[in-house]
Motif scaffolding. Structure first.
Motif, PDB file in Angstrom:
ATOM      1  N   GLY A   1       0.777  -1.250   0.000  1.00 18.37           N
ATOM      2  CA  GLY A   1       0.000   0.000   0.000  1.00 18.37           C
ATOM      3  C   GLY A   1       0.804   1.294   0.000  1.00 18.37           C
ATOM      4  O   GLY A   1       0.227   2.373  -0.088  1.00 18.37           O
ATOM      5  N   ALA A   2       2.146   1.200   0.114  1.00 16.49           N
ATOM      6  CA  ALA A   2       2.961   2.431   0.213  1.00 16.49           C
ATOM      7  C   ALA A   2       3.167   3.095  -1.151  1.00 16.49           C
ATOM      8  O   ALA A   2       3.108   2.435  -2.193  1.00 16.49           O
ATOM      9  CB  ALA A   2       4.323   2.101   0.821  1.00 16.49           C
ATOM     10  N   THR A   3       3.411   4.403  -1.124  1.00  8.92           N
ATOM     11  CA  THR A   3       3.849   5.138  -2.311  1.00  8.92           C
ATOM     12  C   THR A   3       5.375   5.012  -2.376  1.00  8.92           C
ATOM     13  O   THR A   3       6.066   5.226  -1.372  1.00  8.92           O
ATOM     14  CB  THR A   3       3.463   6.629  -2.187  1.00  8.92           C
ATOM     15  N   ILE A   4       5.880   4.681  -3.558  1.00 12.32           N
ATOM     16  CA  ILE A   4       7.319   4.372  -3.688  1.00 12.32           C
ATOM     17  C   ILE A   4       8.123   5.538  -4.257  1.00 12.32           C
ATOM     18  O   ILE A   4       7.803   6.089  -5.304  1.00 12.32           O
ATOM     19  CB  ILE A   4       7.527   3.132  -4.600  1.00 12.32           C
ATOM     20  N   VAL A   5       9.180   5.869  -3.541  1.00 16.50           N
ATOM     21  CA  VAL A   5      10.159   6.853  -3.990  1.00 16.50           C
ATOM     22  C   VAL A   5      11.515   6.145  -3.953  1.00 16.50           C
ATOM     23  O   VAL A   5      11.787   5.392  -3.015  1.00 16.50           O
ATOM     24  CB  VAL A   5      10.193   8.056  -3.015  1.00 16.50           C
ATOM     25  N   PHE A   6      12.324   6.349  -4.992  1.00 17.31           N
ATOM     26  CA  PHE A   6      13.666   5.759  -4.958  1.00 17.31           C
ATOM     27  C   PHE A   6      14.659   6.736  -5.564  1.00 17.31           C
ATOM     28  O   PHE A   6      14.275   7.710  -6.214  1.00 17.31           O
ATOM     29  CB  PHE A   6      13.705   4.408  -5.721  1.00 17.31           C
ATOM     30  N   ASN A   7      15.919   6.488  -5.320  1.00 20.67           N
ATOM     31  CA  ASN A   7      16.949   7.288  -5.987  1.00 20.67           C
ATOM     32  C   ASN A   7      18.011   6.340  -6.508  1.00 20.67           C
ATOM     33  O   ASN A   7      18.084   5.168  -6.115  1.00 20.67           O
ATOM     34  CB  ASN A   7      17.599   8.281  -5.011  1.00 20.67           C
ATOM     35  N   ASP A   8      18.824   6.843  -7.406  1.00 21.22           N
ATOM     36  CA  ASP A   8      20.044   6.124  -7.773  1.00 21.22           C
ATOM     37  C   ASP A   8      21.087   7.140  -8.174  1.00 21.22           C
ATOM     38  O   ASP A   8      20.781   8.333  -8.284  1.00 21.22           O
ATOM     39  CB  ASP A   8      19.798   5.045  -8.830  1.00 21.22           C
ATOM     40  N   ILE A   9      22.302   6.638  -8.389  1.00 22.40           N
ATOM     41  CA  ILE A   9      23.425   7.564  -8.495  1.00 22.40           C
ATOM     42  C   ILE A   9      23.499   8.292  -9.836  1.00 22.40           C
ATOM     43  O   ILE A   9      24.087   9.353  -9.923  1.00 22.40           O
ATOM     44  CB  ILE A   9      24.743   6.834  -8.167  1.00 22.40           C
ATOM     45  N   ASN A  10      22.898   7.735 -10.893  1.00 23.89           N
ATOM     46  CA  ASN A  10      22.904   8.476 -12.169  1.00 23.89           C
ATOM     47  C   ASN A  10      21.558   8.376 -12.886  1.00 23.89           C
ATOM     48  O   ASN A  10      20.714   7.527 -12.565  1.00 23.89           O
ATOM     49  CB  ASN A  10      24.074   8.019 -13.059  1.00 23.89           C
ATOM     50  N   GLY A  11      21.411   9.276 -13.871  1.00 30.79           N
ATOM     51  CA  GLY A  11      20.144   9.412 -14.580  1.00 30.79           C
ATOM     52  C   GLY A  11      19.755   8.166 -15.349  1.00 30.79           C
ATOM     53  O   GLY A  11      18.576   7.808 -15.425  1.00 30.79           O
TER      54      GLY A  11
END
Ligand code: NAP
Ligand code: GCO
Length: 263
Positions: A32-42
């Protein structure tokens, strides 16, 4: 009723464009969560966004090097504006450099400590003010077998993951009274690109000796899959674990319980 649901919660998974991070994010979405992620390059963020879209997961992706405090602070401001305040943080981004200690450069040792230990501190520090504002929060640090056990060639990684275990206990100690739980998730040996060199077959198709060693050392008799971490990740992110704090939950098919095959 026990509540494993994450509806209305915003979850940030660092380094979440593939591998363990993506498997965890997928499970959090299903809960049920909204997902946000990051990574080191585009490029990685783009690949991750395409993959999440294929899975039908409406994820938000950000380019951010987690070792750079200014970039992390900037990312949290953007997330707050675009999505809201982060309730759940998975410090998943990590690297490994394998070399016998006497051949490992100080620069490589420092790099591993920077990504695997300093960065979880930087990202947790950026997440905590929002959690304090909301009156709750979950920080889950991805630890390792090497949070407990040494092995040849991973001096830097084991030092970082051992330190991460103690950072986990310290965040628990300092913020437990503010209804913030900080726990560790300690995967065993999981089949991802990070461990691919340990599973390469030789020219004749024979398994890598390390592959054979790990399967024998694991009571479950196999490598883990990223999906094996899904249930434990949801548990640690949910209200079901609200009185679990400063704990490292190892998900290792039994490795840490086992002395190894008798001769
Ligand atoms: P992975 O396949 O190497 O994925 C890690 C992710 O973190 C990659 O997307 C990586 O990007 C990203 N990353 C690296 N440095 C970063 C930085 N400075 N800023 C932002 N993102 C960065 O690893 P994995 O096997 O899925 O492992 C995920 C986590 O679980 C790691 O912390 C790892 O140590 C831990 N773990 C893995 C295992 C295992 O057996 N696989 C077991 C125990 C614990 P790049 O692709 O550019 O490197
Ligand atoms: C290694 C491995 C491990 C795993 C994992 C074990 O070289 O020994 O890469 O460190 O990735 O962290 O839990």
């Amino acid at each position: 009723m026990v509540n494993f649901r994450l509806d209305g919660k915003i979850a940030l998974v660092t380094g979440g464009s593939y591998g363990i991070g993506m498997a965890i994010a997928t499970a959090l979405h299903e809960a049920g969560a909204t997902i946000v992620f990051n990574d080191i390059n585009g490029e990685l963020v783009h690949k991750g966004l395409c993959e999440y879209e294929k899975k039908g997961i409406p994820a938000y992706g950000y380019v951010c090097d987690v070792t750079d405090e200014a970039q992390v602070v900037d990312m949290f401001a953007k997330i707050r504006a675009d999505v809201g305040i982060v309730d759940i943080l998975f410090n998943n981004a990590g690297i490994i450099k394998r070399a016998p200690m006497l051949e490992m450069s100080v620069a490589d040792f420092r790099k591993v400590i920077d990504v695997d230990l300093n960065a979880p501190f930087i990202v947790a520090k950026a997440a905590l003010p929002g959690m304090l504002e909301k009156g709750h929060g979950k920080i889950i640090n991805i630890c390792s077998m090497t949070s407990e056990l040494g092995r040849e060639t991973v001096a830097a990684y084991a030092s970082a993951k051992g330190g991460l275990k103690m950072l986990t206990k310290n965040i628990c100690s300092e913020f437990g009274g503010a209804n913030i739980q900080c726990n560790g998730l300690g995967p065993g040996y999981i089949a991802t690109p990070q461990t691919a060199p340990l599973r390469e077959r030789d020219a004749n198709g024979n398994p890598h000796p390390f592959d054979t060693f790990i399967v024998a050392k694991t009571p479950a008799g196999r490598w883990g899959l990223p999906e094996d971490l899904a249930g434990p990740a949801v548990f640690l992110a949910s209200d079901a674990s609200n009185f679990v704090n400063g704990h490292i939950l190892y998900v290792d098919g039994g490795i840490l319980a086992y002395i190894g095959k008798q001769p």
